[in-house]
Design a protein around this motif. Structure first.
Motif, short mmCIF file in Angstrom:
data_model
loop_
_atom_site.label_atom_id
_atom_site.label_comp_id
_atom_site.label_asym_id
_atom_site.label_seq_id
_atom_site.Cartn_x
_atom_site.Cartn_y
_atom_site.Cartn_z
N ILE A 409 -0.80 10.11 74.04
CA ILE A 409 -1.49 11.40 73.91
C ILE A 409 -1.44 11.86 72.46
N THR A 410 -2.62 12.09 71.91
CA THR A 410 -2.70 12.49 70.50
C THR A 410 -3.28 13.89 70.42
N ASN A 436 5.25 10.04 67.47
CA ASN A 436 4.79 9.42 66.22
C ASN A 436 5.55 8.14 65.93
N GLY A 437 5.78 7.37 66.95
CA GLY A 437 6.43 6.07 66.77
C GLY A 437 7.95 6.12 66.76
N LYS A 448 10.69 14.14 82.47
CA LYS A 448 9.89 15.28 82.03
C LYS A 448 8.54 15.31 82.73
N ASP A 449 7.99 16.52 82.83
CA ASP A 449 6.62 16.63 83.35
C ASP A 449 5.71 17.37 82.37
N THR A 450 6.28 17.90 81.31
CA THR A 450 5.52 18.66 80.32
C THR A 450 6.08 18.32 78.96
N VAL A 451 5.21 18.11 77.99
CA VAL A 451 5.72 17.72 76.68
C VAL A 451 4.88 18.36 75.58
N LEU A 452 5.59 18.87 74.59
CA LEU A 452 4.93 19.52 73.45
C LEU A 452 4.34 18.46 72.53
N ILE A 453 3.11 18.68 72.10
CA ILE A 453 2.46 17.75 71.18
C ILE A 453 1.92 18.55 70.00
N MET A 454 2.57 18.36 68.88
CA MET A 454 2.22 19.14 67.69
C MET A 454 0.94 18.57 67.06
N VAL A 459 2.20 11.25 71.10
CA VAL A 459 3.37 11.12 71.96
C VAL A 459 3.04 10.09 73.03
N ARG A 460 3.93 9.12 73.18
CA ARG A 460 3.73 8.10 74.21
C ARG A 460 4.69 8.37 75.36
#
Ligand code: C2O
Ligand code: CU
Ligand code: CU
Length: 494
Positions: A409-410, A436-437, A448-454, A459-460
């Motif tokens: 997810i990008t 980011n690797g 987890k079921d929710t993840v922050l993506i800046m 995020v993989r």
């Protein structure tokens, strides 16, 4: 404190937690009047309310049978100015539902509102038809009775409405509550587990108000893009409450229940606490931290040692876009029963990357220039996932039952729109493989079921899709983004 820059927020750690008494500058961005001023109400006099545990109607305890009413209400956040609210079995928020793994779970949900709602079990692994997403509307004046068996390990989940286009507004008015799943494992662990005494739920949410005391919930473009960010902080529905805790280990179950805020949470004295659980259950071992970032929808359980630190403190909540709040004052009284920290918590069933049958890519885009002419296409293409907006008549992804997949997810932010997003999947608990690797920090290595993506981040995550077929949602959990269509549907097929 002025609007925090992203860098300050993420790297700032301790410095970012500097205590600010009151108020927000977030609203001045709007250049509007009509909002109640910046002073905090409450004054640290009201005790922190602890949501009641919902009664199991099956007195034998063999199954879990509940009943809940979705209802309108009022709350006087400001004396003499009753705010119109929504609640489950009450005026604001809802009771905590405690169930055991393996139990058959049924609940009558009566919608007494004059509009449609749904009841979504956030974080629950369950048959699609009982998910409570936009595909399971509960029309005004009707009852919905989900019936399924709990099939997951001990965790702190939550429930909230999820009707198409109405999630943000209904949550904002008070519709949210916690679900505790317990099992033999959580029974055995030597950690605090006396509800409301040393095991305390903290539903953290910000709000803003109109002069007349009503919630200032709008869907103008600014609010849709940035999320509705409040200048008052509520914990369990109350501003500036106080909490008395025993002088031992205290377990705080944190939920960022805000619509669109990203919080950094810590203590006024910057004390170290231990993170013991993420969204979907216990971590392998406690992770010492002195602040934790939770995006909208995320949970964390933390253990705070009030024997070692002794002194009173405050819970500090720092909004990524907004202010820093003294959210809750905590005072220590009497001895605690649990005084040690377990060394190990729960072995994680780590999903190996080699198990994945493939990689699916998701681009979360705040603003896309793609397609047609500049300008025109732009407005139609804001807040998309893979260039699309939610369409309930379209299945976006099909996943094979029993398979394991990596979702990459990008967050591609264009132009000036540096917007964080919070990706949430229904039905599954995933594991974060990388940011980011790089390996994610230890507190993000659990379920987890929710993840922050800046902005700019990839995020993989990896997940197994087991047990149930049917259609589930994935979406940004910034609720204004979700309601605007930053959501898609995946179907698990046999
Ligand atoms: Cu907590 Cu689809 O949501
Ligand atoms: Cu959910
Ligand atoms: Cu978003």
């Amino acid at each position: 404190m002025k609007i925090m820059k992203r860098r300050t927020f993420l790297k700032g750690g301790l410095a970012a937690l500097a205590l600010a008494g009151a108020g927000s500058t977030g609203l001045s961005l709007l250049g509007r009047t009509g909002y109640i001023g910046t002073a905090q109400a409450g004054g640290f006099s009201a005790p922190l309310p602890v949501p009641p545990l919902l009664d199991n109607l099956d007195k034998s305890g063999q199954s879990a049978r509940f009943a809940m009413t979705v209802q309108p209400g009022t709350v006087e956040f400001f004396p003499g100015k009753p705010t119109e609210t929504l609640g489950y079995n009450g005026n604001f928020l809802g009771p905590t539902i405690r169930v055991r793994n393996g139990r058959r779970f049924t609940i009558n949900v009566d919608n007494t509102l004059d509009q449609v709602t749904t009841l979504h079990w956030h974080g629950m692994h369950l048959p699609a038809r009982w998910d409570g997403g936009p595909r399971q509307p509960i029309p005004a004046g009707t009852r919905w009775t989900p019936d399924f068996t709990i099939k997951q390990q001990a965790a702190t989940l939550w429930y909230h409405p999820h009707a198409m286009g109405l999630t943000g507004e209904q949550v904002y008015h008070g519709l949210a509550g916690l679900v505790y799943i317990e099992d033999e494992y959580s029974d055995r662990l030597e950690i605090p587990k006396t509800y409301g005494v040393d095991d305390i739920p903290l539903v953290i949410q910000d709000r803003r108000f109109l002069d007349n005391g009503q919630f200032a919930y709008t869907r103008n473009m600014h609010d849709v893009m940035n999320g509705v960010i409040g200048n008052y902080m509520l914990v369990n529905g109350v501003m500036q409450p106080v909490l008395e805790v025993p002088g031992g280990m205290v377990r705080l179950r944190l939920l960022n229940g805000s619509n669109s805020s990203i919080y950094r949470i810590g203590f006024a004295d910057q004390r170290v606490f231990d993170v013991i659980a993420s969204d979907g259950g216990f971590l392998e071992a406690p992770v010492p931290m002195n602040s934790i970032v939770l995006s909208a929808g995320e949970r964390a359980e933390i253990l705070v040692d009030f024997a070692a630190h002794g002194q009173d403190t405050s819970l500090i909540v720092n909004q990524m876009k907004g202010s820093t709040f003294e959210a809750l004052r905590i005072s220590v009284k009497g001895p605690g029963t649990i005084t040690t920290m377990p060394k190990e918590l729960r072995k994680l069933d780590r999903i190996p990357e080699s198990e994945a049958s493939g990689i699916r890519e998701f681009i979360m885009e705040t603003m896309s220039m793609g397609g047609g002419r500049m300008g025109m296409g732009m407005m139609g293409k804001r807040l998309t996932i893979n260039g699309k907006k939610m369409d309930i008549n379209r299945i976006d992804e099909q996943v094979k039952l029993g398979s394991t997949e990596i979702w990459e997810i990008t967050n591609r932010s264009a132009m000036m729109m540096n917007m964080p997003h919070s990706m949430h999947l229904h039905d599954v608990q995933f594991q974060v493989l990388s940011r980011n690797g790089a390996t994610p920090p230890p507190h993000e290595q659990g379920r987890k079921d929710t993840v922050l993506i800046m902005p700019g981040e990839t995020v993989r995550i990896i997940s197994r899709f087991l047990d149930y077929t049917g259609v589930y949602m994935y979406h940004c959990h910034l609720l204004e983004h979700e309601d605007d269509g930053m959501m898609g549907q995946f179907e698990v097929i046999s």
